[in-house]
Design a protein around this motif. Sequence first.
Motif, mmCIF file in Angstrom:
data_model
loop_
_atom_site.group_PDB
_atom_site.id
_atom_site.type_symbol
_atom_site.label_atom_id
_atom_site.label_comp_id
_atom_site.label_asym_id
_atom_site.label_seq_id
_atom_site.Cartn_x
_atom_site.Cartn_y
_atom_site.Cartn_z
ATOM 1 N N THR A 30 6.202 -14.638 28.859
ATOM 2 C CA THR A 30 5.188 -15.635 29.177
ATOM 3 C C THR A 30 5.317 -16.019 30.647
ATOM 4 O O THR A 30 6.424 -16.046 31.208
ATOM 5 C CB THR A 30 5.328 -16.891 28.291
ATOM 6 O OG1 THR A 30 4.192 -17.754 28.506
ATOM 7 C CG2 THR A 30 6.587 -17.667 28.615
ATOM 8 N N GLN A 89 2.846 -12.332 25.734
ATOM 9 C CA GLN A 89 2.567 -10.927 25.434
ATOM 10 C C GLN A 89 3.865 -10.183 25.192
ATOM 11 O O GLN A 89 4.938 -10.626 25.610
ATOM 12 C CB GLN A 89 1.798 -10.276 26.579
ATOM 13 C CG GLN A 89 2.506 -10.334 27.925
ATOM 14 C CD GLN A 89 1.689 -9.740 29.046
ATOM 15 O OE1 GLN A 89 1.205 -8.621 28.945
ATOM 16 N NE2 GLN A 89 1.528 -10.489 30.126
ATOM 17 N N ALA A 110 -0.920 -11.228 34.561
ATOM 18 C CA ALA A 110 -1.373 -12.331 33.721
ATOM 19 C C ALA A 110 -1.946 -13.463 34.557
ATOM 20 O O ALA A 110 -1.746 -13.536 35.772
ATOM 21 C CB ALA A 110 -0.205 -12.845 32.872
ATOM 22 N N HIS A 111 -2.680 -14.341 33.902
ATOM 23 C CA HIS A 111 -3.238 -15.528 34.535
ATOM 24 C C HIS A 111 -2.596 -16.769 33.920
ATOM 25 O O HIS A 111 -2.107 -16.731 32.782
ATOM 26 C CB HIS A 111 -4.759 -15.592 34.338
ATOM 27 C CG HIS A 111 -5.488 -14.471 35.003
ATOM 28 N ND1 HIS A 111 -5.808 -14.470 36.337
ATOM 29 C CD2 HIS A 111 -5.958 -13.297 34.514
ATOM 30 C CE1 HIS A 111 -6.445 -13.359 36.649
ATOM 31 N NE2 HIS A 111 -6.549 -12.620 35.555
ATOM 32 N N ASP A 144 -2.490 -17.890 30.004
ATOM 33 C CA ASP A 144 -2.620 -16.771 29.073
ATOM 34 C C ASP A 144 -1.592 -16.888 27.949
ATOM 35 O O ASP A 144 -0.514 -17.472 28.114
ATOM 36 C CB ASP A 144 -2.403 -15.440 29.796
ATOM 37 C CG ASP A 144 -3.618 -15.001 30.593
ATOM 38 O OD1 ASP A 144 -4.644 -15.718 30.539
ATOM 39 O OD2 ASP A 144 -3.549 -13.958 31.270
ATOM 40 N N ALA A 185 3.860 -7.010 34.016
ATOM 41 C CA ALA A 185 3.001 -7.703 33.060
ATOM 42 C C ALA A 185 2.736 -9.139 33.495
ATOM 43 O O ALA A 185 1.615 -9.642 33.394
ATOM 44 C CB ALA A 185 3.639 -7.682 31.670
#
Length: 652
Positions: free
Chosen positions: A472, A458, A451-452, A455, A447
């Motif tokens: 994160t 999540q 991600a960037h 972001d 995950a």
Amino acid sequence: MLSFFRRMITHRFGGAIALGFVALLGLAFVLGDRAGLSGSANPVAKGDIVATVGKKTISVSELQTAVQRDMDGYRQQNPTLDMAQFVAGGGFDATLERLIDSTAYRQYAQAQGMVVGKPAVDAVIAAQPGLSGLDGKFSQEKYEGVLRQIGMTDADVRLQTTDQILVKQLWQSPLKANQVPLQLALPYASLLLEKRAGTIGFIPSQAVPAGAVPTDAELNTYYTRNASRYRVPERRVVRYALVNAAAVAAAATPTAAEIAAAYQAQSGKYAAADLRTIVQVVVADQTAANALAAKVRAGTPIAQAAKAAGLEPVTLTDTTKADYAAQTSPAIANAAFGSKAGDVAGPLRAPLGFIVLKVESQRVRAATTLAAATPELTKTLATQKTAKLLTDKRNAFEDTLSKTSFDGIVAQQKLAVQTTPALLASGQDIANPTAKPDPAIAPILTAAFAAHAGDSPQTVPLGQDGSFALVTLDKIVPAAPRPLAQIRDLVIRDFELARAQKAVRQIAAGVVAAANKGMPLAQAFAATKLKLPPLRPIAGPRAQLLADPRAVSAPLQMLFAMPAKTTKLLEAPNNAGYLIVHLDTITPGDASANPKVIAGTQNDIGSVIGREYVAQFGKAVQNAVGTKRNALAIAKLKAQLMGGVSADDQQP
């Protein structure tokens, strides 16, 4: 068989990107090219333009955005992929060509008067995966949510979808072309039968003296020139907090009332019961059923009798009368449970024929008291409550992710935060090579690498019990070469190998020059005065090369790229030395009397020739609308995305 026509893009990423425009590949792909597909009509500084296509331009920023998006798409399947690898693999060039193609196609289609109606565009959008509601129909709410997520308008989507449909229509005819005349197939079929034979020699790097230890200046220069060889892929630092069964254990403990209610709801399971183990056979007609029943009553085991008749017996172990009646009928259940162990019943009328059954055993299950059932019920209820509580907690987290920071959520929920070191997508810690990746955090890393920067946090599911992690992305450590001080011994070894390789190349080049002037290869090798491996023959058919180039050695591949009676140089991998290949004879093939090979070749070419037609059609469209590339701007952006480091190793 082989494929004769080269692919549009030969690199590993390029082919799929270049040809991905053939079909409508889904909303994310269609929406991703909002800048590149339509081109820009606004004034842009000349240095910021990578291509002018007809009346449209493609800017540096548009191309960079498209390349990043395509790389992100590949990264979903290969989390370790970074931009430099993507560019080196042909992705940059393929993305550029696709943008140019799409911009040219749109203008060409407009010039031909081609139009796409609104219903056709609506149908494409509505068919995209993930845009259906609970009723299975297109959800406007989901569609608008996707638009917000990617920062586009409905008009943008419709414009790009129109472009995709137009391109598909333009490509349909050439892409489906598969007719290959005999005159075209025969030369290629004959190539399959061609054979070549030659000689191969090897001059290893170890054949020359190692030389002096490199100076610091030499080592620094070599390291700088070959920094890409020591490059560590991108790493990421991740912060996460686990939310598992322990977090809801107190609330998940069932009460006495809940246990009693569950016991009452499953009273049938815990009540005393007459249990039978029954073997039954379904027979199509009554005559055969009568014969089977008589045979079993005479003493033949029912399973044996059934198999002798070509039938399959079914055994029901410890079944109750109610359960058996539900599977058969009340009448059959009455017959079975009116019999004692060892009795045979039937034939009995059933929906699909007649049933013959035997009661193999009978036992009475005593009733289970509430106290005795409590441990089992407690465990089952706790598992159910744990899953529900964790699901509810995760849903609550999801509702606040876009409004509350990671630190805010963990503080509010009093969660313990863990921070990983800078890890590769595989979980490996480069700074601690002896540490093994922790498989428990693999979903968290997956995950995090998707991600960037910036972001929202999540949630990531971790187990079947409903456990999850709040995750994160803390830091992205860009791909970069390892410091020279950490790998000094490795760089010294590589330097010495490269230096030896350079010396060997001069010797090998002399051998090749002498052989091409007529000196026998064995004599040219002997003239080096080095202790070298013996020469050996090399031969093979072209069919072997074309069937699977990856399975054919590099020297044999070179043998089919040389004129007869010539000698060529081939560098061995990993600075191991140089191979010298000499082609002695070419035996031409002739497939004119082999219709099977010709037919196979026609079929092979026919399977790929449509893409060649499409490629040529694309070039013709570009020429028709007028296309100019800004080579300087393209090279500058490409170098920037590569990190300013050449992918080719440099000699010392």
